[in-house]
Design an enzyme around this catalytic site. Structure first.
Site, PDB file in Angstrom:
ATOM      1  CG  ASP A  91      -1.496   0.749   1.030  1.00 20.02           C
ATOM      2  OD1 ASP A  91      -2.401   1.999  -0.254  1.00 20.02           O
ATOM      3  OD2 ASP A  91      -2.822   0.926   2.000  1.00 20.02           O
ATOM      4  CE  LYS A  92       0.445   8.086  -2.466  1.00 20.38           C
ATOM      5  NZ  LYS A  92      -0.892   8.506  -2.808  1.00 20.38           N
ATOM      6  CG  HIS A  93      -0.491   7.249   4.627  1.00 16.45           C
ATOM      7  ND1 HIS A  93      -1.815   7.163   4.198  1.00 16.45           N
ATOM      8  CD2 HIS A  93      -0.341   7.697   4.901  1.00 16.45           C
ATOM      9  CE1 HIS A  93      -2.061   8.564   4.915  1.00 16.45           C
ATOM     10  NE2 HIS A  93      -1.459   8.633   5.614  1.00 16.45           N
ATOM     11  CB  SER A  94      -0.504  10.819  -0.006  1.00 12.85           C
ATOM     12  OG  SER A  94       0.019  12.059  -0.602  1.00 12.85           O
ATOM     13  CB  THR A 131      -8.357   8.944  -1.552  1.00  6.24           C
ATOM     14  OG1 THR A 131      -7.060   9.799  -2.192  1.00  6.24           O
ATOM     15  CG2 THR A 131      -8.738   7.822  -2.620  1.00  6.24           C
ATOM     16  NE  ARG A 179      -1.371  14.505  17.891  1.00  6.60           N
ATOM     17  CZ  ARG A 179      -1.210  14.053  16.653  1.00  6.60           C
ATOM     18  NH1 ARG A 179      -1.780  12.271  15.825  1.00  6.60           N
ATOM     19  NH2 ARG A 179      -0.742  14.437  15.140  1.00  6.60           N
ATOM     20  CB  SER A 194      -1.336   9.313  14.102  1.00  8.08           C
ATOM     21  OG  SER A 194      -2.474   9.719  13.524  1.00  8.08           O
ATOM     22  CE  LYS A 198      -4.815   7.772  10.339  1.00  5.56           C
ATOM     23  NZ  LYS A 198      -4.736   7.926  11.637  1.00  5.56           N
ATOM     24  CE  LYS A 199      -2.950   3.410   3.998  1.00 10.73           C
ATOM     25  NZ  LYS A 199      -2.926   3.548   2.940  1.00 10.73           N
TER      26      LYS A 199
HETATM   27  N1  URA Z   1      -2.881  12.260   9.440  1.00  8.26           N
HETATM   28  C1  URA Z   1      -2.969  11.557  10.733  1.00  8.26           C
HETATM   29  O1  URA Z   1      -3.347  10.378  10.757  1.00  8.26           O
HETATM   30  N2  URA Z   1      -2.311  11.751  11.493  1.00  8.26           N
HETATM   31  C2  URA Z   1      -1.404  12.234  12.015  1.00  8.26           C
HETATM   32  O2  URA Z   1      -1.572  12.587  13.292  1.00  8.26           O
HETATM   33  C3  URA Z   1      -1.569  13.940  11.389  1.00  8.26           C
HETATM   34  C4  URA Z   1      -2.070  13.377   9.741  1.00  8.26           C
END
Ligand code: URA
Length: 455
Positions: A91-94, A131, A179, A194, A198-199
């Protein structure tokens, strides 16, 4: 839970005190604290004190790894082994941007090369597009399938792009909420845990991260973007998921459009191979190469490029996108008749730059964040979490830094609900562009690559 309770011994306030006094936190204690957040034994006040202590004193690599894995494990962690998929889960995250439709092209493209991509995506956040919002321009597309259906679509298609469900990394939902209201968002250890918490809950074999730099980036300075890229690559790799982070330019919109339906139109053109050398395709290709190598589908950059070229020119990548749309409830003839399905704005107008003298005028700089905020104001993004999005609005044909504009060549076309909204957005867009005499060149598109290293 009983096991967790036995393994860690500190009261929450003791753990907070340790971090306040800059003392090391044992991994088991971090794990217990995060579990306490997920099952609500720990209060918002304690989360706030903890995140402020981390904000001020930072965390060691081991501590961030512990926070990341504890966040990942605070809810359901997907498993793919039982499906015997004939390829890697990647996978990719941005960190997000404007005109950043990379995921929409990248997922189907690498799936067409044999990877499996269970992509959990987000909605627009601040000035950055989402997205999911873009995909929801497609009538019928269901971004929240049942978990088993999600797995089936990934297996059948190679890719499914869906939204985050509450059972993935629930601790992060609470931590992020606190936060947001305690001035502790801008902390590299907390951002790392964070994002990755999740990823990594989607059970990946490898991850590629696109960290943006420039006027539309989430991080405020190039140094901070670089620090985040390194942190994410190293922490994820040490947590067991080999990860590479690319540092890429967001000092102007990545694609020449920004919005929802307009970015889907561009996605289809790119998947059809129509603009192979555009900036957005260059970034997408670099990320795809890393994914194919990390997933062991290619032994070298050259091999990866050959596979990618074939998947694009044969139409395989476009077919994977079409199939994903169909499997997730969209029209079966979407690729052939997309203009019939995608919403069009009532008003579409060119936006010309002001103060044009006699000599040629060139785009010198773009305030990319302001372009993104203008899309939000047009209705293409959200000012409040529960607001709905107008899929038809945005900008197209946005000129790039270094291009000339004049009374014939607009800086973009605005797509709006009304003449008044179009006029307001045009004003904002003109203000976001610095036009002047003399040449100008864009920043380097791919600025650095960080391959994760475990300690
Ligand atoms: N995106 C996230 O999911 N977490 C953060 O802390 C900042 C950006």
């Amino acid at each position: 839970m009983a096991t967790n309770a036995m393994k860690h011994a500190l009261l929450p306030q003791e753990l907070i005190r340790l971090k306040r006094d800059n003392q090391p936190l044992p991994a088991e204690e971090i794990k217990g604290f995060v579990q306490g957040i997920a099952d609500e034994r720990i209060s918002d006040a304690q989360i706030g004190a903890f995140t402020m202590a981390v904000f001020l004193n930072g965390m060691s690599r081991e501590e961030v790894v512990a926070l990341t894995t504890a966040t990942r494990d605070s809810g359901h962690v997907m498993q793919w082994r039982d499906m015997n998929l004939p390829g890697p889960i990647v996978d990719k995250h941005s960190t997000g941007g404007v005109g950043d439709l990379v995921s929409l092209v990248l997922g189907p493209w690498v799936a067409a090369c044999g990877a499996f991509v269970p992509m959990i995506s987000g909605r627009g956040l601040g000035h950055t597009g989402g997205t999911l919002d873009k995909l929801e321009s497609i009538p019928g597309y269901d971004p929240y399938p049942a978990p088993e259906r999600f797995r089936e679509v990934v297996k059948a298609t190679g890719v499914a792009i869906i939204g985050q469900t509450g059972d993935l990394a629930p601790a992060d939902k609470r931590i992020y909420g606190v936060r947001d209201v305690t001035a502790t968002v801008e902390s590299i250890p907390l951002i790392t845990a964070s994002i990755l918490g999740k990823k990594l809950a989607s059970g990946l074999d490898a991850l590629v991260m696109d960290v943006k730099v420039g006027s539309g980036a989430f991080m405020p300075t190039p140094e901070k973007s670089r620090e985040l890229a390194k942190s994410i690559a190293n922490v994820a790799t040490q947590a067991g998921t080999p990860t590479t982070a690319l540092l890429t330019d967001m000092s102007q919109p990545l694609a020449p459009c920004a919005g929802n339906a307009v970015e889907i139109v561009e996605t289809l053109a790119l998947l059809r191979g129509e603009r192979p050398n555009s900036r957005v395709m260059q970034v997408t290709r670099e990320l795809a190469v890393e994914m194919l190598i990390a997933g062991k589908l290619a032994g070298s950059r050259e091999e990866a490029l050959t596979q990618l070229e074939k998947a694009l020119t044969s139409g395989a990548a476009a077919e994977v996108f079409a199939r994903m749309v169909r499997e997730l409830g969209g029209p079966s003839d979407f690729m052939e008749r997309s203009e019939h399905y995608l919403a069009k704005a009532d008003v579409i107008k060119p936006v010309y730059a002001e103060q044009l003298g006699n000599s040629p005028q060139t785009v010198q700089r773009i305030d990319t964040r302001a372009v993104g905020m203008s899309v939000v104001e047009l209705g293409g993004g959200r000012l409040r979490n529960d607001a709905s999005v107008d899929h038809s609005v945005g900008f197209t044909d946005i000129v790039e830094i270094g291009e000339n504009v004049d009374s014939q060549r607009p800086i973009a076309f605005v797509h709006a609900r009304s003449d008044a909204a179009a006029e307001r957005a045009a004003e904002q867009l003109r203000a976001a562009f610095t036009i002047g005499e003399g040449t100008a060149s864009a920043d380097t598109l791919l600025q650095d690559t960080f391959r994760g290293e475990a300690l």
